[in-house]
Design a protein around this motif. Structure first.
Motif, PDB file in Angstrom:
ATOM      1  N   SER A 189      30.221  23.135 -22.946  1.00 39.02           N
ATOM      2  CA  SER A 189      28.798  23.110 -23.277  1.00 39.02           C
ATOM      3  C   SER A 189      28.522  23.160 -24.778  1.00 39.02           C
ATOM      4  O   SER A 189      27.407  22.840 -25.198  1.00 39.02           O
ATOM      5  CB  SER A 189      28.059  24.258 -22.590  1.00 39.02           C
ATOM      6  OG  SER A 189      28.603  25.497 -22.962  1.00 39.02           O
ATOM      7  N   SER A 190      29.513  23.537 -25.584  1.00 43.63           N
ATOM      8  CA  SER A 190      29.288  23.595 -27.030  1.00 43.63           C
ATOM      9  C   SER A 190      30.552  23.619 -27.866  1.00 43.63           C
ATOM     10  O   SER A 190      30.576  23.072 -28.964  1.00 43.63           O
ATOM     11  CB  SER A 190      28.465  24.847 -27.396  1.00 43.63           C
ATOM     12  OG  SER A 190      27.111  24.681 -27.084  1.00 43.63           O
ATOM     13  N   GLU A 191      31.604  24.287 -27.373  1.00 45.89           N
ATOM     14  CA  GLU A 191      32.770  24.508 -28.227  1.00 45.89           C
ATOM     15  C   GLU A 191      33.474  23.216 -28.602  1.00 45.89           C
ATOM     16  O   GLU A 191      33.852  23.011 -29.756  1.00 45.89           O
ATOM     17  CB  GLU A 191      33.761  25.444 -27.537  1.00 45.89           C
ATOM     18  CG  GLU A 191      34.976  25.754 -28.407  1.00 45.89           C
ATOM     19  CD  GLU A 191      35.991  26.645 -27.716  1.00 45.89           C
ATOM     20  OE1 GLU A 191      36.724  27.346 -28.422  1.00 45.89           O
ATOM     21  OE2 GLU A 191      36.058  26.623 -26.470  1.00 45.89           O
TER      22      GLU A 191
ATOM     23  N   LYS B 298      34.226  19.538 -29.725  1.00 48.62           N
ATOM     24  CA  LYS B 298      33.554  18.588 -30.610  1.00 48.62           C
ATOM     25  C   LYS B 298      32.810  17.540 -29.782  1.00 48.62           C
ATOM     26  O   LYS B 298      33.301  17.101 -28.744  1.00 48.62           O
ATOM     27  CB  LYS B 298      34.592  17.904 -31.510  1.00 48.62           C
ATOM     28  CG  LYS B 298      33.994  17.038 -32.598  1.00 48.62           C
ATOM     29  CD  LYS B 298      35.086  16.465 -33.492  1.00 48.62           C
ATOM     30  CE  LYS B 298      34.486  15.622 -34.612  1.00 48.62           C
ATOM     31  NZ  LYS B 298      35.525  15.045 -35.493  1.00 48.62           N
ATOM     32  N   TYR B 299      31.630  17.166 -30.234  1.00 53.64           N
ATOM     33  CA  TYR B 299      30.737  16.167 -29.646  1.00 53.64           C
ATOM     34  C   TYR B 299      29.823  16.728 -28.553  1.00 53.64           C
ATOM     35  O   TYR B 299      28.837  16.092 -28.192  1.00 53.64           O
ATOM     36  CB  TYR B 299      31.492  14.953 -29.062  1.00 53.64           C
ATOM     37  CG  TYR B 299      32.472  14.310 -29.994  1.00 53.64           C
ATOM     38  CD1 TYR B 299      32.056  13.803 -31.236  1.00 53.64           C
ATOM     39  CD2 TYR B 299      33.817  14.200 -29.674  1.00 53.64           C
ATOM     40  CE1 TYR B 299      32.961  13.206 -32.102  1.00 53.64           C
ATOM     41  CE2 TYR B 299      34.730  13.605 -30.532  1.00 53.64           C
ATOM     42  CZ  TYR B 299      34.291  13.110 -31.745  1.00 53.64           C
ATOM     43  OH  TYR B 299      35.195  12.533 -32.608  1.00 53.64           O
ATOM     44  N   VAL B 300      30.133  17.891 -27.982  1.00 51.51           N
ATOM     45  CA  VAL B 300      29.413  18.358 -26.791  1.00 51.51           C
ATOM     46  C   VAL B 300      28.190  19.190 -27.149  1.00 51.51           C
ATOM     47  O   VAL B 300      28.251  20.078 -27.992  1.00 51.51           O
ATOM     48  CB  VAL B 300      30.344  19.186 -25.880  1.00 51.51           C
ATOM     49  CG1 VAL B 300      29.565  19.772 -24.704  1.00 51.51           C
ATOM     50  CG2 VAL B 300      31.480  18.333 -25.371  1.00 51.51           C
ATOM     51  N   VAL B 301      27.082  18.906 -26.471  1.00 49.74           N
ATOM     52  CA  VAL B 301      25.882  19.739 -26.505  1.00 49.74           C
ATOM     53  C   VAL B 301      25.354  19.839 -25.081  1.00 49.74           C
ATOM     54  O   VAL B 301      25.661  19.005 -24.225  1.00 49.74           O
ATOM     55  CB  VAL B 301      24.789  19.171 -27.435  1.00 49.74           C
ATOM     56  CG1 VAL B 301      25.251  19.157 -28.875  1.00 49.74           C
ATOM     57  CG2 VAL B 301      24.373  17.772 -26.989  1.00 49.74           C
ATOM     58  N   ALA B 302      24.552  20.874 -24.822  1.00 52.20           N
ATOM     59  CA  ALA B 302      24.045  21.115 -23.468  1.00 52.20           C
ATOM     60  C   ALA B 302      22.585  20.697 -23.349  1.00 52.20           C
ATOM     61  O   ALA B 302      21.767  20.984 -24.225  1.00 52.20           O
ATOM     62  CB  ALA B 302      24.183  22.589 -23.115  1.00 52.20           C
ATOM     63  N   ILE B 303      22.284  19.997 -22.258  1.00 49.90           N
ATOM     64  CA  ILE B 303      20.895  19.747 -21.869  1.00 49.90           C
ATOM     65  C   ILE B 303      20.812  20.165 -20.400  1.00 49.90           C
ATOM     66  O   ILE B 303      20.814  19.352 -19.485  1.00 49.90           O
ATOM     67  CB  ILE B 303      20.482  18.285 -22.139  1.00 49.90           C
ATOM     68  CG1 ILE B 303      19.003  18.080 -21.892  1.00 49.90           C
ATOM     69  CG2 ILE B 303      21.340  17.290 -21.402  1.00 49.90           C
ATOM     70  CD1 ILE B 303      18.426  16.814 -22.519  1.00 49.90           C
TER      71      ILE B 303
ATOM     72  N   ILE C 275      26.762  35.460 -24.910  1.00 46.09           N
ATOM     73  CA  ILE C 275      28.213  35.628 -25.064  1.00 46.09           C
ATOM     74  C   ILE C 275      28.737  34.760 -26.203  1.00 46.09           C
ATOM     75  O   ILE C 275      29.570  35.197 -27.003  1.00 46.09           O
ATOM     76  CB  ILE C 275      28.926  35.288 -23.742  1.00 46.09           C
ATOM     77  CG1 ILE C 275      28.598  36.361 -22.686  1.00 46.09           C
ATOM     78  CG2 ILE C 275      30.437  35.183 -23.944  1.00 46.09           C
ATOM     79  CD1 ILE C 275      29.067  35.999 -21.292  1.00 46.09           C
ATOM     80  N   ALA C 276      28.238  33.524 -26.288  1.00 48.48           N
ATOM     81  CA  ALA C 276      28.684  32.624 -27.355  1.00 48.48           C
ATOM     82  C   ALA C 276      28.393  33.216 -28.728  1.00 48.48           C
ATOM     83  O   ALA C 276      29.233  33.171 -29.639  1.00 48.48           O
ATOM     84  CB  ALA C 276      27.987  31.271 -27.202  1.00 48.48           C
TER      85      ALA C 276
ATOM     86  N   HIS D 159      30.918  34.079 -31.787  1.00 44.64           N
ATOM     87  CA  HIS D 159      30.247  33.993 -33.095  1.00 44.64           C
ATOM     88  C   HIS D 159      29.816  32.577 -33.423  1.00 44.64           C
ATOM     89  O   HIS D 159      29.875  32.132 -34.570  1.00 44.64           O
ATOM     90  CB  HIS D 159      31.148  34.558 -34.201  1.00 44.64           C
ATOM     91  CG  HIS D 159      31.666  35.924 -33.884  1.00 44.64           C
ATOM     92  ND1 HIS D 159      30.861  37.047 -33.843  1.00 44.64           N
ATOM     93  CD2 HIS D 159      32.927  36.340 -33.545  1.00 44.64           C
ATOM     94  CE1 HIS D 159      31.592  38.098 -33.514  1.00 44.64           C
ATOM     95  NE2 HIS D 159      32.837  37.705 -33.328  1.00 44.64           N
ATOM     96  N   ARG D 160      29.393  31.873 -32.384  1.00 47.04           N
ATOM     97  CA  ARG D 160      28.879  30.512 -32.542  1.00 47.04           C
ATOM     98  C   ARG D 160      27.699  30.346 -31.599  1.00 47.04           C
ATOM     99  O   ARG D 160      27.712  30.885 -30.481  1.00 47.04           O
ATOM    100  CB  ARG D 160      29.963  29.471 -32.217  1.00 47.04           C
ATOM    101  CG  ARG D 160      31.102  29.454 -33.211  1.00 47.04           C
ATOM    102  CD  ARG D 160      32.215  28.538 -32.752  1.00 47.04           C
ATOM    103  NE  ARG D 160      31.760  27.170 -32.545  1.00 47.04           N
ATOM    104  CZ  ARG D 160      32.529  26.206 -32.048  1.00 47.04           C
ATOM    105  NH1 ARG D 160      33.784  26.479 -31.692  1.00 47.04           N
ATOM    106  NH2 ARG D 160      32.073  24.991 -31.888  1.00 47.04           N
ATOM    107  N   PRO D 161      26.693  29.585 -31.991  1.00 47.80           N
ATOM    108  CA  PRO D 161      25.547  29.396 -31.099  1.00 47.80           C
ATOM    109  C   PRO D 161      25.877  28.402 -29.989  1.00 47.80           C
ATOM    110  O   PRO D 161      26.706  27.504 -30.157  1.00 47.80           O
ATOM    111  CB  PRO D 161      24.474  28.826 -32.027  1.00 47.80           C
ATOM    112  CG  PRO D 161      25.266  28.090 -33.078  1.00 47.80           C
ATOM    113  CD  PRO D 161      26.510  28.905 -33.291  1.00 47.80           C
ATOM    114  N   LEU D 162      25.242  28.587 -28.871  1.00 46.79           N
ATOM    115  CA  LEU D 162      25.299  27.576 -27.821  1.00 46.79           C
ATOM    116  C   LEU D 162      24.361  26.450 -28.245  1.00 46.79           C
ATOM    117  O   LEU D 162      23.189  26.693 -28.568  1.00 46.79           O
ATOM    118  CB  LEU D 162      24.855  28.169 -26.486  1.00 46.79           C
ATOM    119  CG  LEU D 162      25.063  27.306 -25.248  1.00 46.79           C
ATOM    120  CD1 LEU D 162      26.536  27.017 -25.019  1.00 46.79           C
ATOM    121  CD2 LEU D 162      24.486  28.002 -24.017  1.00 46.79           C
TER     122      LEU D 162
END
Length: 288
Positions: free
Chosen positions: A200-202, A204-209, A227-228, A233-236
């Motif tokens: 969902s985020s970690e 490369k290239y991936v984002v969540a919708i 949790i992310a 220590h990274r945003p979702l």
């Protein structure tokens, strides 16, 4: 108090949803009409054309459409180009509208010899469509993306989903991959937090919708975002929300789904949202 600014509230109150589609065909004429209809609605944003589960016919990779028929990757690319042509032709003169057009699939029981190779080929065709859009002078209004309806219950081991995503990443397409799936009970119910974050985020290239159909789904995504932020220590990375509202099913409307997710993110962050959700809405339904 909620963390939404007045400007952001105004954005979502005026936002309109694109129509994403569960595709039953790759016939260019029909998909071109879909693109034209989208342009006439006057809505820009993310459009996902979901062509079904990954498949292989003994010669080429592709998908099983929602009609049950096999479609090869190159057929899918031609169909998507048809959608882009229809969209561009039917925009009013001087329009600045644009869409991110995503070739969608799912992690539902992939019928392929190698999910990794399926992911690589999905990425290559996503990049190929981008080159075709540029060559046809369409790229000012349509950009190429990929998408995957990721649902943990469809791949409890996680292995096939992980391999597809790694294949996509390793092809280095440079095009976004939208995860428009669910979390099926939340962190730990099927997949652990690390697995969910990867798709969902970690990576490369991936984002969540994400699919936000009810309060429980919003809370599950908010928990993962929390949790992310605090464990990894990274945003979702959210790209918006997806719904499945029709006039007959009384499902949650797109704007309401967005507001629900924003509230859930604020609640779990104790007043400060743990992730931002752009006012990008898409509503998926069966194609005609």
């Amino acid at each position: 108090p909620r963390p939404e600014s007045a400007a952001r509230r105004t954005d979502i109150d005026s936002a309109r949803a694109t129509i994403s589609l569960y595709e039953r065909t790759v016939k260019q004429a029909r998909v071109r009409r879909q693109g034209c209809d989208a342009a006439k609605r006057g809505v820009g944003g993310v459009v996902i054309l979901d062509f079904g589960q990954p498949a292989y016919n003994g010669h080429t990779y592709g998908t099983y459409l929602f009609s049950g028929r096999f479609a090869g990757n190159k057929q899918i690319t031609r169909a998507m180009l048809g959608y882009a042509v229809g969209y561009r032709r039917c925009l009013p003169r001087g329009s600045k509208l644009s869409i991110s057009l995503a070739r969608g699939t799912s992690n539902y029981h992939p019928q392929v010899p190698s999910p990794y190779q399926a992911g690589r080929r999905w990425a290559r065709e996503t990049r190929r469509l981008e080159r075709l859009l540029e060559a046809r002078g369409l790229s000012a209004h349509v950009t190429s993306a990929a998408a995957d309806d990721v649902e943990p219950a469809w791949d409890r081991s996680f292995h096939r989903t992980r391999d597809f995503f790694r294949g996509y990443r390793d092809a280095a397409p440079g095009n976004v991959l939208y995860n428009f799936g669910s979390l099926d009970g939340g962190v730990g119910a099927v997949w652990n937090a690390s697995q969910m974050f990867f798709v969902s985020s970690e990576m490369k290239y991936v984002v969540a919708i994400p699919e936000i159909y009810n309060h429980a789904m919003a809370r599950q995504w908010a928990e993962l975002a929390h949790i992310a932020k605090h464990r990894y220590h990274r945003p979702l990375k959210f790209a918006g929300v997806m719904t499945t509202h029709t006039s007959s099913n009384h499902a949650m409307k797109p704007r309401d789904a967005h507001k629900l997710l924003v509230r859930a993110l604020a609640d779990i962050g104790e007043g400060t949202a743990v992730a931002d959700v752009p006012p990008t809405l898409t509503n998926i339904r069966a194609a005609y």
